[in-house]
Design an enzyme around this catalytic site. Sequence first.
Site, mmCIF file in Angstrom:
data_model
loop_
_atom_site.group_PDB
_atom_site.id
_atom_site.type_symbol
_atom_site.label_atom_id
_atom_site.label_comp_id
_atom_site.label_asym_id
_atom_site.label_seq_id
_atom_site.Cartn_x
_atom_site.Cartn_y
_atom_site.Cartn_z
ATOM 1 N N HIS A 19 -3.586 -5.194 0.907
ATOM 2 C CA HIS A 19 -2.996 -5.652 2.172
ATOM 3 C C HIS A 19 -3.052 -7.178 2.269
ATOM 4 O O HIS A 19 -4.103 -7.745 2.586
ATOM 5 C CB HIS A 19 -3.734 -5.031 3.359
ATOM 6 C CG HIS A 19 -3.457 -3.582 3.546
ATOM 7 N ND1 HIS A 19 -2.396 -3.119 4.299
ATOM 8 C CD2 HIS A 19 -4.088 -2.482 3.066
ATOM 9 C CE1 HIS A 19 -2.391 -1.792 4.280
ATOM 10 N NE2 HIS A 19 -3.406 -1.384 3.538
ATOM 11 N N SER B 220 5.216 -10.499 38.833
ATOM 12 C CA SER B 220 3.867 -10.041 39.171
ATOM 13 C C SER B 220 2.893 -11.193 39.352
ATOM 14 O O SER B 220 1.829 -11.024 39.935
ATOM 15 C CB SER B 220 3.337 -9.123 38.065
ATOM 16 O OG SER B 220 3.138 -9.856 36.866
ATOM 17 N N GLY B 221 3.255 -12.375 38.846
ATOM 18 C CA GLY B 221 2.343 -13.504 38.889
ATOM 19 C C GLY B 221 1.612 -13.715 37.583
ATOM 20 O O GLY B 221 0.944 -14.730 37.391
ATOM 21 N N GLY B 222 1.726 -12.756 36.670
ATOM 22 C CA GLY B 222 1.122 -12.899 35.355
ATOM 23 C C GLY B 222 1.947 -13.823 34.484
ATOM 24 O O GLY B 222 3.069 -14.191 34.824
ATOM 25 N N VAL B 223 1.408 -14.188 33.329
ATOM 26 C CA VAL B 223 2.085 -15.143 32.466
ATOM 27 C C VAL B 223 3.428 -14.605 31.980
ATOM 28 O O VAL B 223 4.410 -15.354 31.885
ATOM 29 C CB VAL B 223 1.191 -15.538 31.265
ATOM 30 C CG1 VAL B 223 0.830 -14.334 30.413
ATOM 31 C CG2 VAL B 223 1.871 -16.601 30.408
ATOM 32 N N ASP B 224 3.524 -13.318 31.705
ATOM 33 C CA ASP B 224 4.762 -12.755 31.161
ATOM 34 C C ASP B 224 5.914 -12.889 32.151
ATOM 35 O O ASP B 224 6.977 -13.416 31.824
ATOM 36 C CB ASP B 224 4.566 -11.285 30.786
ATOM 37 C CG ASP B 224 3.434 -11.086 29.800
ATOM 38 O OD1 ASP B 224 3.056 -12.065 29.131
ATOM 39 O OD2 ASP B 224 2.917 -9.960 29.712
ATOM 40 N N SER B 225 5.716 -12.393 33.373
ATOM 41 C CA SER B 225 6.795 -12.448 34.359
ATOM 42 C C SER B 225 7.039 -13.876 34.834
ATOM 43 O O SER B 225 8.166 -14.230 35.183
ATOM 44 C CB SER B 225 6.495 -11.537 35.551
ATOM 45 O OG SER B 225 5.357 -11.967 36.258
ATOM 46 N N ARG C 154 1.931 6.782 35.490
ATOM 47 C CA ARG C 154 2.785 5.717 34.981
ATOM 48 C C ARG C 154 4.262 6.004 35.251
ATOM 49 O O ARG C 154 5.025 5.112 35.622
ATOM 50 C CB ARG C 154 2.556 5.523 33.477
ATOM 51 C CG ARG C 154 1.262 4.795 33.130
ATOM 52 C CD ARG C 154 1.027 4.768 31.623
ATOM 53 N NE ARG C 154 -0.120 3.952 31.285
ATOM 54 C CZ ARG C 154 -0.067 2.654 30.990
ATOM 55 N NH1 ARG C 154 1.102 2.037 31.008
ATOM 56 N NH2 ARG C 154 -1.154 1.979 30.689
ATOM 57 N N CYS D 36 0.840 -1.204 0.000
ATOM 58 C CA CYS D 36 0.000 0.000 0.000
ATOM 59 C C CYS D 36 0.879 1.260 0.000
ATOM 60 O O CYS D 36 1.481 1.583 -1.003
ATOM 61 C CB CYS D 36 -0.975 -0.029 1.172
ATOM 62 S SG CYS D 36 -2.404 1.066 0.958
ATOM 63 N N LYS E 191 -10.295 -2.421 20.416
ATOM 64 C CA LYS E 191 -8.983 -1.787 20.229
ATOM 65 C C LYS E 191 -8.523 -2.026 18.803
ATOM 66 O O LYS E 191 -8.303 -3.182 18.432
ATOM 67 C CB LYS E 191 -7.960 -2.371 21.206
ATOM 68 C CG LYS E 191 -6.542 -1.830 20.989
ATOM 69 C CD LYS E 191 -5.524 -2.536 21.865
ATOM 70 C CE LYS E 191 -4.130 -1.986 21.599
ATOM 71 N NZ LYS E 191 -3.094 -2.632 22.413
ATOM 72 N N GLU F 117 -1.645 -8.938 4.539
ATOM 73 C CA GLU F 117 -1.513 -9.353 5.936
ATOM 74 C C GLU F 117 -2.832 -9.508 6.671
ATOM 75 O O GLU F 117 -2.884 -10.116 7.752
ATOM 76 C CB GLU F 117 -0.601 -8.368 6.692
ATOM 77 C CG GLU F 117 -1.188 -6.991 6.938
ATOM 78 C CD GLU F 117 -0.978 -6.007 5.807
ATOM 79 O OE1 GLU F 117 -0.976 -4.802 6.074
ATOM 80 O OE2 GLU F 117 -0.826 -6.453 4.648
#
Length: 539
Positions: free
Chosen positions: A189, A244-249, A317, A96, A531, A191
């Site tokens: 596009h 933090s207990g989240g999946v990432d950390s 933040r 594009c 979003k 994608e």
Amino acid sequence: MSSTEVPGEVSTSVSSYFDTILILDFGSQYSHLIARRLREIHVYAELLPCTQKIEALPFKPIGVILSGGPYSVYDDIAPHVDPAVFELGVPVLGICYGMQEIAWLNGRCVEPGIEREYGPATVSMEPEIKTEVFKSFFNSMPKEFEVWMSHGDRLSALPNGYETIGRTKNSPFAVIAHVTKPIIGLQFHPEVTHTPLGLQLIKNFAIEICHAKPNWSMENFVDKEILRIRKMIGPSDHVIGAVSGGVDSTVASKVLKEAIGDRFHAIMVDNGLLRLNEAEIVRETLNKHLGIQLTVVDASEEFIGKLKGVTDPEKKRKIIGNTFIHVFEREAERIVKETNGKVEYLLQGTLYPDVIESISFKGPSQTIKTHHNVGGLLKDMKLKLIEPLRELFKDEVRALGELLGIEHSLVWRHPFPGPGLGIRILGEVNAAQLEIARKADHIFITEIRNHGYYDKISQAFAALLPVKAVGVMGDKRTHEQVIALRAITTSDFMTADWYDGFSIKFLKLVSSRICNEVSGVNRVLYDISSKPPATVEME
């Protein structure tokens, strides 16, 4: 060929180990999808802003993709690619705006379209394609196929040295290619899912034209990442991990544990902005399932004190991020004394969407908000960041977690932001507001679990809005606060849809419980924003 490491130096880029296609982002809402599609076919890709100077690249890509974008290439403020891209000697694909950029740099042959073209179209192949190399681009493709258009400008003529490969009813130059060089442009596009055969085109570009090795996988990634971490940390240094207990950390902590064993110290900062009983739950989880000893540092008074009177989301933040680093530096000093070792690194569970959202450059992209994992950090921070998941999307992190043997319930736990309830309380954060937000969130998540919705949702939470509404309880008028419930589904957190699977009965139950059990609330709303235009979190 893949980039190679400089002898004696430790590579900090995954691109050192895998054939990498570089995506230069001109601000398209679809840019991240290009990277995702490439990784789906096991080809590694990195996305950088379109202003990236090629001489400053830490690796040599095996191919380059120029993304779409919201500008017109002929505008004075339009962003343009570094011309050195075309001197790399690797294939280039323009999508594009990226195609129009190629045309603009080779004859200025771009003009406003007579009509904007948004939506489906049919591409027809030219019967005779002179450019032999680009016959590979249409390998396994029919002579006609459906695509998704999203543009207002068009090519007024073929750029110098190019030929037409495909056209649509309204776009005579829907696909173009250089006669002798591996450069191709698409007006549509590939994608997006609305181009059904788009993934095949992307695969043809990556595999057939760039000759990329399709070896990107979590199995190949984790072994190389563990070796990279061991080289970086050395035989005696220690690392403190932000948990933090989240999946990432959790996944990041497991990677560090595998890499350096007991020299990794998992630390959780209780900033007073956590969910109900969060610290106790995380401590038990890490000890029981991962064999990681967790130190909980209670700094709640310090955080909440610094947030007093602050209502601006970005300021909140920054304050939370800066205070977080100060606390960790103090904890690092304690560990140095106790271990007679050396702490130089801080682990964070930064993901690739975090990095993309935080990119800001002089062009169409704007920093939406400072991300809690890559922004809000002190410029003079004494600790170096180590981010083993920095190049991964969320689904890749979950796949890595399962590969490492982490329990399903931990791998699929909903994310919780670093600033915690601090960005789920819109406005000033204080003890009273925290009590309301914490209880409301606990009720919402508890009922989501009880009714079997949890694994169908990517993230859910309750937010406290900075407004009051009139209500009635018993025979008395009330003027109390408002809770907004949010639940979304997404594969990568770059885009998200609001969850539409809750029954009316369920929402009625949650609303009733919150209004009756959380003092100070008389109204509950359900956020039906996707979003974009909204972000997942409200601040």
